[in-house]
Design an enzyme around this catalytic site. Structure first.
Site, PDB file in Angstrom:
ATOM      1  N   ARG A 176       0.773  -1.257  -0.016  1.00  0.00           N
ATOM      2  CA  ARG A 176      -0.153   0.040  -0.021  1.00  0.00           C
ATOM      3  C   ARG A 176       0.739   1.396  -0.093  1.00  0.00           C
ATOM      4  O   ARG A 176       2.186   1.138   0.011  1.00  0.00           O
ATOM      5  CB  ARG A 176      -0.825  -0.122   1.228  1.00  0.00           C
ATOM      6  N   ILE A 191       3.115   4.556  -0.175  1.00  0.00           N
ATOM      7  CA  ILE A 191       4.080   5.032  -1.233  1.00  0.00           C
ATOM      8  C   ILE A 191       4.685   3.854  -1.909  1.00  0.00           C
ATOM      9  O   ILE A 191       4.976   3.829  -3.113  1.00  0.00           O
ATOM     10  CB  ILE A 191       5.181   5.647  -0.328  1.00  0.00           C
ATOM     11  N   ASP A 232       8.442 -10.680   6.109  1.00  0.00           N
ATOM     12  CA  ASP A 232       8.826  -9.663   7.379  1.00  0.00           C
ATOM     13  C   ASP A 232      10.393  -9.211   7.009  1.00  0.00           C
ATOM     14  O   ASP A 232      11.389 -10.154   7.269  1.00  0.00           O
ATOM     15  CB  ASP A 232       8.654 -10.057   8.588  1.00  0.00           C
ATOM     16  N   TYR A 251      11.707   7.314  15.477  1.00  0.00           N
ATOM     17  CA  TYR A 251      11.480   7.422  14.037  1.00  0.00           C
ATOM     18  C   TYR A 251      12.470   8.221  13.537  1.00  0.00           C
ATOM     19  O   TYR A 251      13.314   8.012  12.441  1.00  0.00           O
ATOM     20  CB  TYR A 251      10.272   7.872  13.923  1.00  0.00           C
TER      21      TYR A 251
HETATM   22  P1  NAD Z   1       2.111   2.606   5.246  1.00  0.00           P
HETATM   23  O1  NAD Z   1       2.203   2.427   6.376  1.00  0.00           O
HETATM   24  O2  NAD Z   1       1.145   3.351   4.266  1.00  0.00           O
HETATM   25  O3  NAD Z   1       2.877   1.737   4.193  1.00  0.00           O
HETATM   26  C1  NAD Z   1       4.197   0.727   4.983  1.00  0.00           C
HETATM   27  C2  NAD Z   1       4.150  -0.604   4.412  1.00  0.00           C
HETATM   28  O4  NAD Z   1       5.131  -1.246   4.981  1.00  0.00           O
HETATM   29  C3  NAD Z   1       2.951  -1.426   4.843  1.00  0.00           C
HETATM   30  O5  NAD Z   1       2.395  -2.020   3.660  1.00  0.00           O
HETATM   31  C4  NAD Z   1       3.238  -2.274   5.964  1.00  0.00           C
HETATM   32  O6  NAD Z   1       2.926  -3.611   5.666  1.00  0.00           O
HETATM   33  C5  NAD Z   1       4.764  -2.508   5.168  1.00  0.00           C
HETATM   34  N1  NAD Z   1       5.562  -2.842   6.491  1.00  0.00           N
HETATM   35  C6  NAD Z   1       5.729  -2.413   7.669  1.00  0.00           C
HETATM   36  N2  NAD Z   1       6.538  -3.229   8.473  1.00  0.00           N
HETATM   37  C7  NAD Z   1       7.194  -4.353   7.677  1.00  0.00           C
HETATM   38  C8  NAD Z   1       7.901  -5.316   7.709  1.00  0.00           C
HETATM   39  N3  NAD Z   1       8.433  -5.582   8.925  1.00  0.00           N
HETATM   40  N4  NAD Z   1       8.298  -5.909   6.809  1.00  0.00           N
HETATM   41  C9  NAD Z   1       7.451  -5.971   5.402  1.00  0.00           C
HETATM   42  N5  NAD Z   1       6.705  -4.898   5.200  1.00  0.00           N
HETATM   43  C10 NAD Z   1       6.394  -3.983   6.239  1.00  0.00           C
HETATM   44  O7  NAD Z   1       3.365   3.754   5.088  1.00  0.00           O
HETATM   45  P2  NAD Z   1       3.858   5.006   3.986  1.00  0.00           P
HETATM   46  O8  NAD Z   1       3.432   6.276   4.289  1.00  0.00           O
HETATM   47  O9  NAD Z   1       3.495   4.449   2.454  1.00  0.00           O
HETATM   48  O10 NAD Z   1       5.692   4.908   4.094  1.00  0.00           O
HETATM   49  C11 NAD Z   1       6.436   4.415   3.275  1.00  0.00           C
HETATM   50  C12 NAD Z   1       7.920   4.767   3.558  1.00  0.00           C
HETATM   51  O11 NAD Z   1       7.878   6.348   3.796  1.00  0.00           O
HETATM   52  C13 NAD Z   1       8.111   4.609   5.154  1.00  0.00           C
HETATM   53  O12 NAD Z   1       9.501   4.149   5.211  1.00  0.00           O
HETATM   54  C14 NAD Z   1       8.117   5.811   6.056  1.00  0.00           C
HETATM   55  O13 NAD Z   1       8.710   6.036   6.976  1.00  0.00           O
HETATM   56  C15 NAD Z   1       8.473   6.873   4.790  1.00  0.00           C
HETATM   57  N6  NAD Z   1       7.761   7.934   4.850  1.00  0.00           N
HETATM   58  C16 NAD Z   1       6.555   8.276   4.702  1.00  0.00           C
HETATM   59  C17 NAD Z   1       6.079   9.857   5.093  1.00  0.00           C
HETATM   60  C18 NAD Z   1       4.743   9.956   4.770  1.00  0.00           C
HETATM   61  O14 NAD Z   1       4.144  11.369   5.003  1.00  0.00           O
HETATM   62  N7  NAD Z   1       3.598   9.048   4.461  1.00  0.00           N
HETATM   63  C19 NAD Z   1       6.902  10.505   5.319  1.00  0.00           C
HETATM   64  C20 NAD Z   1       8.032  10.457   5.412  1.00  0.00           C
HETATM   65  C21 NAD Z   1       8.630   9.284   5.193  1.00  0.00           C
END
Ligand code: NAD
Length: 457
Positions: free
Chosen positions: A227, A229, A271, A363
């Site tokens: 899901r 990004i 994982d 974080y």
């Molecule tokens: P999200 O929570 O929507 O998606 C994260 C995905 O990672 C999920 O599908 C989850 O199941 C998967 N995941 C979590 N733990 C896992 C594991 N142990 N093994 C395999 N998969 C795992 O998050 P997002 O907003 O799409 O963020 C994606 C990345 O971008 C992350 O690293 C987040 O820290 C970074 N980020 C996001 C934002 C934002 O504003 N959304 C900002 C800065 C950084």
């Protein structure tokens, strides 16, 4: 995750009301679509010296090669009020002392009112290096403050970004042109106020290169791709021609399978904190697709708590997923010589890892850690012709940010020069650029995709 305020101030009676009340009116950003022209209008190149063949002429020639309408006008000339520049490119590579740049920056200024909505200003200058004379170092570093300040003055979805050439790089190098192409295009819609250092990097053959499918024949693994990004990264890399392996936890298996089907790739339920994660990724990529060229470390979690209330399990989980997993997988793949030729690693950092964020010590540590390991991995992977870079998103509209309380979410959206949150596709486009052969001269860098978030740099 809809930003209803953005919609309201751009349509109907609420648009007029917002105008009258002087409320912030974030622009609707132009995003990439097939067949779209690179810029919205002609491109002005400033910084050239009349009668001398210089870097500005070389940049203009490259832009002409992309079928753009390119103009170079004499210093001090006033633009036709009806003209709308799609972009202004300022070439500053040859400046030796601060006063050498006065004419160029004032030429940008004289044309800013003619910059089209969603227009681009791109500076091309040289990075400071140890041993620069004080005046040269002042000149080169001055561009940094100039560009970041200018970007904050742009309106209507226009952005300002800079390319800083390292000592060995020349303006005509493929990597420099690829960075220029990215910054001019709508693929960089949410990248603003950033300077990207570009070196000559390992060479790659740009002749007959298909810019619409830069990843053709490459195998890419994206973690956390069920899901948000990660799913958009998978779609974008597939659009650019890659065979994609999507990875996520077994609990997200159904959505993961949907993404895999959509992109014509394969799913690996894993994982990333598993001790054998690196081996399983390599095994899968080799067995199903014959190699591994691109690795996007996207899986990440939030467990926000003030440090005074931090439980060990919250601290440990964030470090394990966001940082330790990336370290372990990289160590395995580099140690086992697991990457195929010209590999690219792109890791998700965050502006929280640069500026810090209340309630996010865990974080922030993990994301600053990502930036640290990226810098250290860069020379290791360069030895096998590859790159390691990080992308630091600001506020992006995903499930992760939907969990932030409503008022804090509104504040976060408006706290950038573009006055809105980014979309997952914005982060995906930056990752696709850093995963492509065109970025071989970019190594060990952090590219922020944050609309020039006003927090931090
Ligand atoms: P999200 O929570 O929507 O998606 C994260 C995905 O990672 C999920 O599908 C989850 O199941 C998967 N995941 C979590 N733990 C896992 C594991 N142990 N093994 C395999 N998969 C795992 O998050 P997002 O907003 O799409 O963020 C994606 C990345 O971008 C992350 O690293 C987040 O820290 C970074 N980020 C996001 C934002 C934002 O504003 N959304 C900002 C800065 C950084």
């Amino acid at each position: 995750m809809a930003d209803s305020y953005l919609k309201a101030v751009n349509s109907g009676v609420t648009k007029t009301l917002a105008k009258k009340l002087g409320l912030p009116r974030p622009a609707v950003l132009r995003r990439w679509a097939p067949g779209q022209p690179l810029t919205t209008g002609p491109v002005l190149v400033v910084g050239g010296r009349p009668g001398v063949e210089d870097d500005a002429d070389r940049v203009a020639a490259a832009l002409l090669g992309w079928d753009l309408d390119v103009r170079q006008v004499p210093a001090g000339s006033t633009p036709d009020p009806a003209l709308r520049w799609g972009a202004i490119v300022a070439v500053m590579t040859e400046a030796q002392k601060p006063t050498d740049l006065s004419e160029t920056v004032l030429a940008i200024g004289a044309n800013l009112r003619n910059l089209a909505g969603n227009g681009r200003v791109v500076t091309i200058s040289r990075a400071t290096v140890a041993g620069d004379a004080p005046a040269l170092s002042a000149t080169r570093n001055g561009v940094d403050g100039f560009l970041r300040s200018l970007a904050k003055e742009l309106r209507g979805g226009a952005t300002g970004n800079g390319i800083q050439l390292t000592e060995a790089a020349q303006v005509g190098d493929p990597s420099v042109l690829a960075a220029l192409h990215f910054f001019l295009s709508s693929k960089s819609a949410f990248v603003d106020g950033q300077l990207l250092e570009v070196g000559d990097g390992p060479s790659w053959d740009a002749t007959d290169f298909d810019w619409t499918r830069p990843l053709a024949g490459r195998v890419a693994v994206v973690t956390g791709a069920a899901r948000g990004i990660g799913a958009d990264v998978a779609r974008t890399l597939a659009r650019d021609g890659a065979h994609v392996v999507v990875v996520d936890v077994p609990a997200a298996g159904d959505s993961l399978a949907r993404v895999a089907n959509e992109v014509g790739g394969t799913a690996l339920q894993l994982d990333v904190t598993a001790p054998d994660a690196g081996a399983r990724i390599l095994e899968h990529a080799r067995a199903r697709h014959g190699g591994l060229h691109v690795l996007v470390h996207n899986a990440g979690i939030l467990r926000d708590k003030l440090l005074a209330n931090m439980k060990p399990e919250k601290w440990d989980a964030v470090i394990a997923v966001n940082l330790d997993a990336q370290l372990r997988i990289n160590e395995y793949l580099l140690g086992a010589n697991g990457f195929s030729e010209n590999p690219h690693i792109v890791s998700l950092a965050s502006t929280s890892g640069i500026a810090g964020n209340r309630g996010q010590t865990n974080y922030g540590f993990s994301k600053a850690g990502v930036i640290g390991h990226t810098r250290a991995t860069a020379p290791l992977i360069a030895a096998v012709g590859g790159t390691a870079n990080a992308v630091a998103p600001g506020f992006i509209e995903t499930d992760m940010t939907a969990s932030i309380p409503a008022i804090a979410r509104q504040v976060a959206r408006r706290a950038s020069s573009l006055q809105q949150g980014g979309q997952p596709i914005d982060v995906a486009e930056a990752i696709a650029f850093l995963a492509s052969p065109g970025s071989t001269g970019v190594n060990g860098q952090v590219l922020r995709v944050c609309g020039q978030n006003l927090v931090g740099q």
